[in-house]
Design a protein around this motif. Structure first.
Motif: not given
Lengths: 296, 851
Positions: A79, B345-346, B349, B351, B354, B356, B363
């Motif tokens: 990341y 979501i990960i 995305s 990423k 993000q 939640n 998060v």
């Protein structure tokens, strides 16, 4: 980790990565599980603890634990590096960590092979010298005049082989009941899964309307109506809309598609509260109802 | 001879062999393969060294070399009245048998036959152990015994100049007599040899370190010192051969345990279809899963660490399956759904960090979601399946790490195994702590930090420190409360070590300092919202305490009421733990025990009992107490395991006059010979107590007793409230309304809307539902909370809530006596500004946008 095991881990890493990247799910799942839970941790464990300072149990613990840690800390690193977290990046991360750890594992061995660091056995095999149980100096005991060390007597190879064979057989006998354990647990799992799915899988018949669009110049608005979970045995279904705008049918028999659904956009007056009802065959009152409030 | 004032030297303690194995492998002799039995030292001509198992291996005790020239067999007892040998009643006369006496008389006559693998001959110079005390390597120092017949030999070069030394550590070394006869060559019986070093030789003392449980010594690079050989013409065989694995009866015991799993699965199936006796099958199954393993662990007849480990891991797997079988095809528990969303979501995305909406604080603690997303991406499995696998692996790693820590600290596979079994009776062990929650991901690394810290503190290399730092980081980025608990745990361990050990080694503060720095850095820079997130429940408890002190209100709870039977079970279990705690505390005080790890466990155990009082403090009290017990149950499990396995005397035995001497130095570890009634009664009592603890935890833990079986929909029952109707509505919200709308409803509706539905949940909406008529206040509340949609489940008007509340922060929580009325639920249809956009016959969705 001896050379054979190092090569095995390296090979398993390569194969797993290929399975993950280029094969369908069942094979990818096997490779992914190895990369996610085992290989990075096993290689890291050996890189960090090349000598026998860990018990079998501790090595067994560290392999999945360090693999999970690789996912967490490596994911953060990805990341930070702005790399997207996807199949490729996770594969590269886990396989890369494994390979790097394997390389780190071989470096001390390469160094140690410079001198008399290997031991030639009677059979001519070259074994790393570090496996010889050499004494370890205890700090603070340099002046003490006692040496405690371990050596291993030579044994007849046939005796050793026979003993190993007997031990393997004993181990197999001991572990045989675990086959029954697996069978029982598998049966229990199948029972739970099947009953849970069968009791959950109920067809739900729904009627819904999308949030209405703004009113047009004629004072009407459009609404998308949708019915799902429509069953053949309840057909024919009927939908009523009241009130309706000019040109829109107040009642219609609907046609079910292959998925058991029906969708239609209707025009309704904006200044009236509109009620939509879904009727099964033979119903006198609406089976499902939605309503659209009038706009001010 | 064993030092009865020191538990490390007791027979019930440790073997003299690495790995806690008995001196007679395979249990062929009367010194059976029970790792809890101290090795008998049968060599008649050798100095014997006993390595305690239960004690901190950091210490080694060297006793001064006696002037007498008789052979010594067993380390001498420091306190003669204490129990020595196989039974507590053994007189201490067998401390130093003369050369004419069979040495085995000190311990177990049947073990008198020396075998090659049993004999231990170690000659250490006096005066060395005081230095060893300060050595951080001392942890791994152990006398070597060939653990496999004819596997290894030990060569000992005795020191010519023994020195007196303080008895500071716990390994006891009695040197051989000066006029010791030469060892007779015993080609097959005894391969140990004593080799006197030349006087002119600049001898170096070295002790091969071994690792408990490993049954093997540590090898070091050859360049340090070449290994001596008995016959120069014979090349040494690498001593890398590991002793064979010995699983004993563990597989058979696990078959029984698996049958219990099957029984519970049948009970679950019965619950789903409404079979009447499913609950009975459930409880029988729970006992069958658990109790056989406990009995075996307590039996003191295990083959060693491998059997104990297999039992513990099998139990851990079986109990995880019990959790998984409850809802095998999807997540239903709200917290699991929240983390399902974070993982999804990960994946979507690519990423981290993000938003939640279902669980905003999660998060900034993405550890679990990273694991789940990685496994899902690598395997192609759906997030549910990946999450189930991740949670299962994390659970097993936690159990294995706990086992390794306790094994390392106690050197006893039985203590380690029993500790893990007792921990399995923690309130939230079965479900909550093995669910797909961020705490599940963090817990293994908490224990791993403790393990690596201990290894580093006891002389391990910097790589252990590296593992500790990595574990701290993973814990910190995975779960906030676990990170705090880790910091407290590390400081507790460091403080106890600094307090007890002299000279003080301030390096004990290094790892806690690193933990504080990492946690502070993360919370100060990334997870800044966690303070406010945790503030509310803590403030609530604090306010309750203040009110109690001021007498302005009573401690109350709005959670589900607890039955008398359930309270009785939990009370009996707690009392049992408390008695064991006091017994071990008394024992340690009388022995002036200075082991920092045991004292840390005692301190942590006190926190456990204090934490149980929190459950009476306000609405969140029970939940906080339960969460707290996740951490405080570890030390109390260790304490109870030591007390149970070691047979710490609860009540002093009567003397010849029939009196009990409470202040007398009772035998620290009361060794009970296998097979007698005393052992059977102890095993039965211990198993019964642990089973009662387990039943109490299942009844009082999660899921609540009313929904302990899966089945049809129940209102306000979390997992039991998730069914196809609610899920269908949530999917419609996602597909039709888009993401991020403000949606309110009951607990389950909001949970599903915020996860599967991808909406922004509004939880404090109970008053809107309880109102019989729509008022301006209700309209104002809708406006204030910016509610766009409300979900109404018609079944709220048919069923009472299982957990005493329909809604989060329910204004009528704990006092609901009847379901909601049709007027209350139907009033939304009468509001002219409200749309009913969705109807599946059970769940309806209203749009409040026109209000």
């Amino acid at each position: 980790m001896n050379r054979l095991l190092t090569r095995a881990v390296a090979g398993a890493t390569l194969v797993s990565a290929l399975l993950v990247l280029f094969t369908p799910r069942p094979f990818a799942a096997a490779g992914g599980l190895l990369l996610g839970f085992l290989l990075p941790g096993a290689a890291l464990t050996q890189a960090l603890f090349p000598v026998r300072v860990l018990t079998r149990i501790e090595r067994l613990v560290l392999a999945p634990a360090l693999s999970l840690a690789t996912l967490v800390l490596g994911g953060l690193l990805l990341y930070v590096c702005r790399a997207p977290l996807g199949r490729v990046s996770w594969t590269a991360l886990t396989a890369g960590v494994t390979v790097l750890a394997l390389i780190a594992t071989t470096i001390p061995r390469l160094r140690s092979t410079g001198g008399a660091a290997e031991d030639v056995t009677t059979t001519g095999d070259i074994r790393p010298a570090r496996v010889v149980a050499a004494p370890q100096e205890v700090p603070g005991m340099a002046e003490a005049h006692t040496i405690l060390m371990q050596v291993v007597p030579a044994e007849n190879e046939a005796t050793v082989a026979a003993r190993d064979k007997a031990q393997r057989r004993k181990l197999i006998r001991q572990l045989l009941p675990l086959v029954l354990v697996v069978a029982i647990l598998g049966g229990a799992g199948w029972l739970s899964l099947s009953t849970s799915q069968s009791t959950y899988d109920t067809t739900v018949t729904t009627l819904s309307a999308s949030p209405p669009a703004p009113a047009d110049a004629d004072g009407n608005r459009t609404v998308v109506l949708k019915a799902t979970g429509l069953l053949d045995q309840d057909a024919p279904y009927k939908v009523t809309v009241s009130p309706v705008a000019a040109g829109t049918k107040a009642s219609r028999r609907i046609t079910i598609d292959a998925n058991g659904e029906w969708t239609e956009t209707v025009t309704v007056p904006a200044d009236s509260r509109v009620t939509v009802g879904l009727y099964r065959s033979g119903d006198d009152s609406a089976y499902r109802t939605v309503s659209i409030a009038a706009t001010e | 001879m064993l030092n009865s004032s020191d538990p490390s030297a007791t027979p019930g303690g440790q073997s003299a062999t690495p790995g806690g194995q008995s001196a007679t492998p395979g249990g062929r002799s009367a010194t059976p393969d029970d790792p809890e039995k101290t090795a008998v030292i049968p060599a008649p001509d050798a100095t014997a060294v006993l390595r305690p198992a239960v004690e901190d291996p950091d210490k080694t005790v060297a006793l001064p070399e006696p002037a007498a020239a008789e052979p010594t067999t067993v380390a001498a007892a420091a306190k003669p009245p204490a129990a020595v040998g196989p039974t507590a009643a053994k007189p201490p006369a067998a401390v130093k048998p003369t050369a004419a006496e069979p040495p085995a008389a000190t311990a177990k006559p049947a073990a008198a036959e020396p075998t090659a693998e049993e004999t231990q001959v170690i000659r250490l110079p006096t005066g060395t152990t005081s230095r060893m005390d300060t050595s951080t390597k001392a942890d791994e120092t152990q006398v070597i015994r060939p653990s496999v017949p004819a596997a290894d030999e030990t060569q000992i070069i005795p020191a010519p100049k023994p020195k007196p030394q303080p008895a500071a550590d716990e390994t006891q070394v009695l040197p051989a007599p000066a006029a010791k006869p030469k060892p007779k060559p015993k080609p097959s019986a005894d391969e140990t040899q004593i080799i006197t070093a030349p006087a002119t030789s600049p001898a170096v003392t070295a002790i091969i370190p071994v690792v408990p449980g490993a049954q093997e010594p540590t090898a070091t690079p050859a360049e340090t010192t070449p290994a001596p050989v008995k016959d120069p013409a014979r090349p040494p065989r690498p001593a890398r051969r590991r002793p064979p694995l010995e699983f004993g009866h563990a597989p058979v015991v696990l078959v029984m345990s698996a049958l219990g799993v099957l029984m519970v699965a049948l009970a679950y199936a019965g619950g789903r279809i409404g079979t009447g006796n499913a609950t009975i099958a459930y409880w029988i199954g729970q006992v069958v899963v658990f109790t056989p393993v406990v009995v075996r662990l307590l039996s003191r007849r295990m083959a060693g660490a491998a059997e104990s480990f297999l039992l513990v891991m099998g139990l851990g797997l079986n109990q995880y399956l019990l959790k998984w079988f409850y809802s095998p095809e999807q997540f239903r528990f709200p917290d699991e759904l929240q983390h399902w969303l974070g993982t999804t979501i990960i994946l979507e995305s690519g990423k981290l960090f993000q938003p939640n909406p279902a669980l905003p604080p999660a998060v900034h603690f993405p550890g679990l979601a990273e694991m789940g997303a990685a496994v899902a991406a690598l395997t192609g499995l759906p997030v549910e399946a990946a999450g189930i696998v991740v949670a299962g692996v994390a659970r097993l790693v936690f159990v294995a790490t706990l086992f390794a820590v306790v094994l390392r600290a106690s050197r006893s596979p039985a203590v380690a195994g029993v500790c893990c079994a007792i921990y399995a009776t923690a309130l939230h062990y079965l479900f909550f702590n093995s669910s797909y929650l961020y705490q599940t991901a963090a817990l293994p690394f908490l224990i791993l930090t403790v393990w690596s810290t201990r290894r580093w503190r006891s002389g391990g290399g910097p790589q252990f420190l590296a593992v500790a730092v990595a574990s701290i980081m993973v814990t910190t980025v995975s779960h906030h409360v676990t990170a705090f608990a880790l910091v407290l745990t590390l400081f507790l361990l460091a403080a106890v070590e600094l307090f007890l050990q002299k000279p003080r080694r301030w390096s004990a503060l290094v790892v806690p300092g690193i933990a504080v720095a990492v946690v502070a850095l993360w919370i100060g820079t990334v997870a800044t919202d966690v303070v406010s997130y945790l503030e509310a429940p803590i403030d609530q408890v604090a306010e309750t305490v203040r009110n109690l002190v001021a007498g302005t209100s009573e401690a109350s709870s709005t959670t589900a009421s607890v039955s008398i039977g359930q309270l009785a079970l939990q009370g009996i279990g707690l009392i049992g733990l408390f008695v064991l705690y006091l017994a071990l505390l008394r024992d340690m005080l009388q022995r002036s025990d200075r082991d920092p790890w045991r004292w840390a466990a005692i301190a942590g155990g006190a926190l456990f009992f204090a934490g149980n009082g929190v459950r009476f403090l306000g609405q969140n009290g029970p939940e906080i107490a339960g969460r707290l017990s996740t951490f405080t149950y570890v030390p109390i499990s260790i304490v109870a395991a030591i007390a149970l396995v070691r047979g710490v005397q609860l009540i002093p035995a009567r003397d010849a006059d029939g009196k009990r001497h409470w202040r007398a130095a009772a035998p620290a570890i009361d060794y009970v010979a296998p097979g007698n009634w005393n052992l059977y009664s102890r095993v039965a009592a211990g198993s019964l107590m642990i089973t009662i603890l387990m039943i109490g935890a299942r009844a009082g833990g999660w899921p609540p007793i009313g929904s302990i079986l899966p089945g049809p929909y129940l209102a306000g029952a979390f997992e039991r409230s998730v069914d196809v109707y609610g899920v269908s509505a949530a999917y419609w919200e996602r597909d039709t309304l888009g993401h991020g709308n403000r949606v309110g409803g009951d607990i389950t509706s909001v949970s599903l809307a915020s996860t599967y539905g991808r909406q922004d949940p509004v939880r404090e909406v109970g008053t809107l539902y309880y109102a019989t008529t729509w008022s301006l206040e209700d309209e104002q509340l809708v406006s204030d909370l910016q509610i766009q949609y409300l979900v109404v489940d018609k079944r709220l008007g048919e069923l009472l809530p299982q957990d005493e509340a329909y809604f989060e922060n329910d204004p009528h929580a704990g006092s609901i006596t009847s379901p909601l009325t049709s007027t209350q639920l139907g009033k939304f249809d009468t509001l002219p500004e409200v749309d009913r956009l969705y109807d599946n016959g059970t769940v309806r969705v209203y749009r409040m946008g026109n209000l």
